[in-house]
Write a protein that holds these residues in place. Structure first.
Motif, mmCIF file in Angstrom:
data_model
loop_
_atom_site.group_PDB
_atom_site.id
_atom_site.type_symbol
_atom_site.label_atom_id
_atom_site.label_comp_id
_atom_site.label_asym_id
_atom_site.label_seq_id
_atom_site.Cartn_x
_atom_site.Cartn_y
_atom_site.Cartn_z
ATOM 1 N N GLU A 219 0.631 -1.328 0.086
ATOM 2 C CA GLU A 219 -0.001 -0.119 -0.186
ATOM 3 C C GLU A 219 0.995 1.104 -0.064
ATOM 4 O OE1 GLU A 219 -2.563 -0.349 3.418
ATOM 5 O OE2 GLU A 219 -3.653 -1.949 2.494
ATOM 6 N N GLU A 220 2.012 1.240 0.700
ATOM 7 C CA GLU A 220 2.738 2.430 0.822
ATOM 8 C C GLU A 220 3.351 2.602 -0.530
ATOM 9 O OE1 GLU A 220 6.750 3.825 3.023
ATOM 10 O OE2 GLU A 220 6.131 1.850 3.303
ATOM 11 N N ARG A 221 3.798 1.523 -1.255
ATOM 12 C CA ARG A 221 4.519 1.858 -2.724
ATOM 13 C C ARG A 221 3.538 2.379 -3.602
ATOM 14 N NH1 ARG A 221 7.188 -3.321 -1.256
ATOM 15 N NH2 ARG A 221 5.624 -4.428 -2.051
ATOM 16 N N THR A 223 0.854 4.192 -2.583
ATOM 17 C CA THR A 223 0.802 5.645 -2.471
ATOM 18 C C THR A 223 1.676 6.478 -2.859
ATOM 19 O OG1 THR A 223 -0.645 4.898 -0.376
ATOM 20 C CG2 THR A 223 0.136 7.061 -0.582
ATOM 21 N N ALA A 271 11.017 3.150 -1.971
ATOM 22 C CA ALA A 271 9.541 2.352 -1.617
ATOM 23 C C ALA A 271 9.324 1.194 -2.427
ATOM 24 C CB ALA A 271 8.412 3.410 -2.225
#
Length: 422
Positions: A219-221, A223, A271
């Motif tokens: 999810e971080e990547r 975003t 990321a």
């Protein structure tokens, strides 16, 4: 853990065997003594009828035959005659002459006496003596068998405990190995949930945690990738606008745009690499510091800041990527421009140290703000508080450190040490 399990099982088994075998050994000894006394008693009682019914010659022959067949010493005391083994009357014999049959332990064995009332005569006494060898006959062999049985049971218990301990230890080691792999960035590592007992529960929890971390990183990547796409569009427009300016201003703005673009690209790369074991990177600190100081020198000239540069000739390798080292230098120099008034002089010095390099940025501004400025998100001057934290984390990744101190002429001196070991 395996050794402790074996020690615990050995201690427990030994206590159980001692509690079981010692009473059994005493019981065997008492049983052997009782059997020997019982045999002697039966043989002595067999002579009772002969003492009453036969004459002295026949009785003497019978006593001799009994002594020849057994290990016991049998003696018959008549009025003043002693038949059988020649022994002196003992206190127990004197007691039997008064009509009491008794037995007692004496030195060397067990003494048994029987009082026999002869018609028309005084009381006769049948004395038999059972030596200690008969009382303990077969006991040492039985004790050896019990000791061997105990050792065998102890060995079996240790073998079984070792097999169980191996199972627990192997499961624990496998669980630790999976934890280390997850810590190294291998998020596809999973523990064996079929491990025995609570270890299986821990393995299941660890697998769930690994899955959640993998999802969070994904999810971080996503975003960051979306955010970088949004940032690059205005950067492209800004670059096109900069190309329409004069050559000097355009080159400076384009260089700034390129720096922002490189920073965004590096954030995306980091990321994407998040959760993957980091690769070793080595950068020449002299080249990076020289390049970044040259970039900031233009702004220093525009803001009338005197700049002193002292960079020792390279190469000065440090275990950081070029982007990380550039971010450190930009954070330090950016703080000078952000937190000191126009016209404040500053100096940049890069020196070699054993195994790395030391970067010193000193200014003559208002000095160090109050508070823990090296803590992430904390600032004493209204900024985001991330600049010095970026520098601190980069230095600590190399095994170095950051030191803040007042300058000799006021202001702030920031000393960053980059070492060659992670």
């Amino acid at each position: 853990m395996r050794r402790r399990v074996l020690l615990l099982v050995a201690a427990t088994t030994t206590l159980v065997l001692v509690a079981f075998l010692v009473p059994l050994a005493m019981l065997l000894r008492n049983a052997a003594a009782d059997q020997a006394v019982q045999r002697a008693t039966v043989q002595a009682q067999a002579l009772t009828a002969l003492v009453v019914t036969t004459d002295r010659e026949a009785l003497d022959l019978a006593v001799r035959q009994v002594n020849a067949r057994t290990d016991q010493d049998v003696t018959v005391f008549l009025d003043d005659t002693r038949l059988g083994v020649a022994v002196d009357p003992t206190p127990l014999v004197e007691l039997a002459r008064r009509g009491r049959s008794e037995s007692a332990s004496v030195p060397g064995g067990q003494e048994i006496v029987f009082a026999v009332q002869r018609p028309g005569s005084t009381t006769a006494v049948i004395r038999t003596f059972v030596p200690d060898a008969d009382l303990t006959k077969g006991v040492p062999r039985a004790w050896l068998l019990l000791g061997g049985l105990g050792l065998l049971l102890l060995a079996v218990s240790l073998v079984v405990a070792d097999r169980l301990a191996r199972t627990f230890v192997k499961s624990t080691v496998d669980l630790a190995a999976v934890s280390h792999r997850l810590g190294a960035g291998q998020l596809d590592a999973r523990a064996d949930e079929t491990a025995p007992g609570e270890l299986g529960v821990v393995a299941g929890a660890l697998n769930g945690l690994a899955t959640r971390i993998d999802e969070a990183l994904r999810e971080e990547r996503e975003t960051i990738a979306d955010l970088s796409h949004r940032v690059r569009t205005p950067l492209t427009s800004l670059r096109m606008d900069a190309e329409s300016l004069s050559e000097k201003d355009g080159e400076r703005i384009i260089a700034g745009v390129e720096a922002v673009n490189r920073a965004v690209t590096d954030v995306i790369g980091q990321a994407r690499r998040r959760g993957v074991a980091p690769e070793a990177a080595v950068t020449d600190a002299a080249a990076v510091v020289t390049a970044r100081v040259a970039f900031w020198a233009v702004l220093a000239e525009d803001t009338e800041r005197a700049l002193t540069v002292d960079v020792r000739p390279g190469p000065l390798p440090v275990p950081l990527s070029q982007a990380d080292l550039e971010a450190c230098v930009d954070a330090l120099l950016g703080n000078v421009f952000a937190h000191t008034p126009h016209g404040t002089a500053f100096a940049v010095r890069l020196d070699p140290v054993p195994g790395g390099a030391r970067l010193v940025v000193a200014d003559s501004g208002p000095g160090l703000p109050a508070g823990p400025v090296l803590r992430r998100g904390v600032s004493g001057s209204g900024s985001s508080g991330l600049g010095l934290d970026i520098v601190r984390r980069a230095a600590e990744r190399t095994g170095g450190a950051v030191e803040l101190s007042p300058g000799r002429r006021g202001g702030l001196t920031v000393t960053v040490t980059f070492l060659g070991s992670r």
